[in-house]
Design an enzyme around this catalytic site. Structure first.
Site, mmCIF file in Angstrom:
data_model
loop_
_atom_site.group_PDB
_atom_site.id
_atom_site.type_symbol
_atom_site.label_atom_id
_atom_site.label_comp_id
_atom_site.label_asym_id
_atom_site.label_seq_id
_atom_site.Cartn_x
_atom_site.Cartn_y
_atom_site.Cartn_z
ATOM 1 N N ASP A 1 13.705 -11.184 19.133
ATOM 2 C CA ASP A 1 13.676 -12.285 18.186
ATOM 3 C C ASP A 1 13.014 -11.743 16.920
ATOM 4 O OD1 ASP A 1 13.849 -14.655 16.843
ATOM 5 O OD2 ASP A 1 12.950 -15.879 18.412
HETATM 6 C C1 BGC Z 1 14.368 -17.731 15.790
HETATM 7 C C2 BGC Z 1 15.707 -17.254 16.300
HETATM 8 C C3 BGC Z 1 16.582 -16.869 15.153
HETATM 9 C C4 BGC Z 1 15.885 -15.810 14.327
HETATM 10 C C5 BGC Z 1 16.682 -15.344 13.128
HETATM 11 C C6 BGC Z 1 13.751 -16.767 14.798
HETATM 12 O O1 BGC Z 1 12.663 -17.364 14.164
HETATM 13 O O2 BGC Z 1 13.477 -17.941 16.863
HETATM 14 O O3 BGC Z 1 16.302 -18.268 17.053
HETATM 15 O O4 BGC Z 1 17.822 -16.414 15.622
HETATM 16 O O5 BGC Z 1 14.664 -16.355 13.846
HETATM 17 O O6 BGC Z 1 16.723 -16.323 12.162
#
Ligand code: BGC
Length: 749
Positions: A221
């Protein structure tokens, strides 16, 4: 023959070039690919300074709504459409679906997740992934794993016992990985039982790859990686966002000093490279914006859950649907949300829609009768203004035949959990005052997660759960209110009377870096059912403008699993769609189990007056529980009750079917109790041989040194919970350590 990458190139490839691209490697002609959020639209960043603003794309209903369709075919079509939009925008991987369980109604990202039930979440997500990937665009299954809260989300340890982990929190991931083979999996921010998901070898390698056969690429993530070296060693391939020169250098250094096996870095880089190559086979394409808007509307209408539809005094039928002709009722549309729709949540999934339908415009277009509007409340909770707006709304409600009251939650967003499940006070006041002057009141809710409906719903005849419905939600609501669509949405999460009733209540969101999953297996309806607790609207619930009758269910077992069949009749006057649900329980199970668990479902169109024979199958694997003694899945033998019905609390017919259990035998040891020895045929035999007496019933007759114990039921019961090796210490005991060792050898040899 693929060219070798240098260690430095390998390291560079395992972190992004920037927030949304992989790192290109010129020496081997490897391009960068684009990855982007996800999940209910394509959010391709348009402004370099604003990570969260995207180019216009269709904003489909977020998962809270799409899950309420209970229809994998719709999810697949949504996935296909998203895949087409990715191709049009040259996106190789769409960052979704989010399939974490909705453990608590307070979870800030519940709107991005499907359900409190892992089977429903897994089946729907697998269909979505299949749809996206049918366009040669990769999905990124997230957030792996146990990411069910926002509080302290980058550090908190989700402390959960292994059986619960396997059966509840990993279950949907397992289903999607094994059945839809996503190109990528995104690890969660949080720790699982004390270990960062990004550094968890057990999770990322032993479970995901060795057990489930995942052969794609593991992403982090965004910002989840605390230690690049530990992450690569655990099985993480791509750290996002990039660039991360410091981390790349740490990897090179770790390889040079022998801290990191070079094969592990090469493996991670190889997996990123394989992903880039796979993406390169995709052709560009376009998409039809109007067709996608129409699909978003279809899914949104199918997602709406009719919670209540009572007749008002003097009428025979429920208040809905409303007649739309010139003689139809005049309508008061009340509530700012009718004009300014809440249609998605905040954070990384926020889409810039290609267009936006609002309910006020669509209702006005849907009926030939008079429509009046009053906002009823402010969006910024301004008390003084709210009082004036309330007075105006009461007047409009009084002057109309029917009042449609649009209320809901003000905000749900990534990054923050919700602070409660109650409607804002101004919204509750609006409902209470409007229904006093107009008994023909319909409440339409907009919310990303459960809202308490008690006690205000007892005063209103009709309640429509409108979730966050995406860009076409306004027209979808009009479709349902005026009966162009017969509602068939079902709750994918229980609506409790009070948050205090919820199984997660005492253990959410934890403290000091830990959250204890104290309710264990009893997540959502499993907990309410086990404690036979009243709820406002049960899991699986939803009304229709028609009614359905169930015939008798039958169930048959085969080595592959179960087949359950049931005839379902549309007993009303409108064509409709029933979501047939099969809940399975094993009364008398030897392990702790939910009273019943959703094991199969089907969304079935049934024409008025017709009967459809519905058949669903349940894989034998889905009957298994995780046995912590054996560290594997076990199907317990017994008479399984397959209860079939229209919700988890509206079970109309039950078929009982005998299932043969897996052969299991735990080796007997000195730690095994006398009772366990006696229950095991080989153990009992070994005891009988050693002591010349048969233990338990009919044990009399022997004359060995244990004969008196074996023949005395009270004594036997008293001692049956004692480990065999502990029986050696009693004065006069015929058991010695030596004899126990011989018995163990005889019983297991
Ligand atoms: C989120 C993800 C997301 C990623 C990219 C993170 O803060 O938890 O779900 O895909 O950011 O934006």
């Amino acid at each position: 023959m693929t060219s070798e990458l240098t260690v430095a190139e390998q390291a560079a490839l395992t972190s992004g070039r920037d927030a949304w691209h992989t790192t290109p490697i010129e020496s081997v002609g490897l391009p960068a690919i684009t990855v982007t959020d996800g999940p209910h639209g394509v959010r391709l960043q348009s402004n370099p300074g604003d990570m969260l603003r995207g180019q216009p794309a269709t904003c489909f209903p977020p998962a809270v709504a799409s899950a309420s369709t209970w229809d994998p075919d719709l999810l697949r079509r949504m996935g296909e459409a998203l895949g087409d939009e990715c191709r049009a925008m040259d996106v190789s991987v769409l960052l979704g679906p989010g399939i974490n369980l909705k453990r608590s109604p307070l979870g800030g990202r519940n709107f991005e997740y499907f359900s409190e039930d892992p089977l429903l979440a897994g089946v729907l997500a697998a269909a979505w992934v299949n749809g996206v990937q049918s366009k040669n665009v990769g999905a990124s299954l997230k957030h792996f794993a146990v990411n069910s809260q926002e509080t302290d989300r980058l550090r908190v340890s989700a402390d959960v016992d292994e059986r619960t982990l396997r059966e509840m929190y990993l279950s949907a991931f397992r289903r999607v990985v094994t059945q839809a083979r996503p190109w990528t999996v995104m690890c969660a921010y949080n720790k699982v039982n004390g270990v960062y998901a990004s550094q968890d070898h057990w999770l990322l390698t032993e479970v995901l790859r060795d057990e489930w056969g995942f052969d794609g690429t593991v992403f982090s993530d965004w910002g989840a990686v605390a230690d690049r070296v530990a992450a690569v060693a655990a099985g993480l391939d791509l750290t996002m966002p990039g660039p991360d020169d410091v981390g790349d250098a740490a990897l090179v250094e770790a390889v040079a000093t022998g801290q990191l096996d070079p094969a592990l870095l090469a493996r991670a880089a190889g997996r990123v490279r394989a992903l880039v190559n796979r993406a390169a086979t995709r052709s560009r394409g376009g998409y039809d914006e109007a067709a996608h808007h129409a699909l978003a509307r279809e899914i949104a209408a199918r997602a709406i859950v009719l919670l209540k539809n009572d007749p008002v005094p003097g009428d025979k039928r429920g208040l809905l649907p409303l007649p739309a002709g010139p003689d139809g009722p005049s309508v008061a549309v009340l509530g700012e949300f009718a004009r300014t729709p809440r249609y998605q949540g905040g954070g990384s999934s926020q889409i810039t829609p290609t267009r936006l339908d609002d309910a006020l415009t669509e209702i006005t277009a849907a009926t030939e009768a008079t429509v009046l509007f009053a906002p009823g409340y402010t969006l910024d909770d301004n008390e003084a203004d709210d009082q004036d707006l309330l007075a105006e709304a009461i007047g409009v409600a009084q002057a109309s035949d029917v009042a449609l009251v649009f209320v809901g939650s003000m905000r749900e967003t990534e990054g923050a959990d919700r602070d409660g499940i109650d409607l804002p006070e101004a919204h509750r006041n609006l409902i209470a005052e409007v229904v006093k002057v107009n008994p023909r009141t319909v409440v339409v809710l907009s919310n990303g997660a459960v809202l308490a409906t008690s006690p205000w719903d007892s005063a209103v005849p009709a309640v429509v759960e409108g979730w966050l419905l995406g860009q076409a939600g306004g027209s979808a609501v009009a479709d349902v209110l005026f009966g162009r669509v017969n509602p068939s949405g079902r709750l994918a999460e229980t609506i409790p009377h009070r948050i205090q009733d919820h199984p997660s209540y005492l253990d959410f969101p934890g403290e000091h870096g830990h959250v204890r999953y104290g309710e264990g297996l009893y997540v959502g309806y499993r907990g309410f059912d086990a404690r036979e607790q009243e709820v406002a609207y049960p899991f699986g619930f939803g009304l229709s403008y028609t009614t359905f009758g169930y015939g008798e269910a039958t169930a048959t077992a085969s080595p592959a699993g179960l087949e359950v069949r049931v005839p379902v009749t549309n007993t009303g006057e409108r064509d409709g769609r029933e979501v047939v649900q099969v809940y399975v329980g094993l009364p008398g199970s030897k392990v702790s189990r939910a009273t019943r668990e959703l094991k199969a479902f089907a969304s079935v169109p049934v024409k008025a007056g017709e009967t459809v024979d519905v058949a669903v199958t349940i894989d034998r694997d889905d009957l298994a529980y995780w046995d912590t003694r054996l560290d594997r899945w076990i199907v317990e033998g017994g008479a399984y009750h397959c209860a079939v019905g229209a919700s988890s609390r509206d079970l109309r017919t039950t078929a009982v079917v005998e299932v043969a259990g897996d052969e299991i035998r735990l080796p007997l040891t000195g730690e095994s109790t006398l009772g366990e020895w006696i229950a095991d045929p080989r153990g009992a035999q070994a005891l009988a041989t050693a002591f010349g007496a048969v233990p338990g019933e009919g044990g009399e007759g022997g004359d060995g040194p244990m004969a008196a114990v074996f023949a005395n039921p009270t004594m036997l019961m008293f001692l049956s919970a004692t480990p065999l090796s502990r029986l050696t210490v009693f004065p006069g005991s015929p058991l010695t350590d030596e004899i126990v060792a011989k018995l163990v050898a005889a019983a297991n040899g």
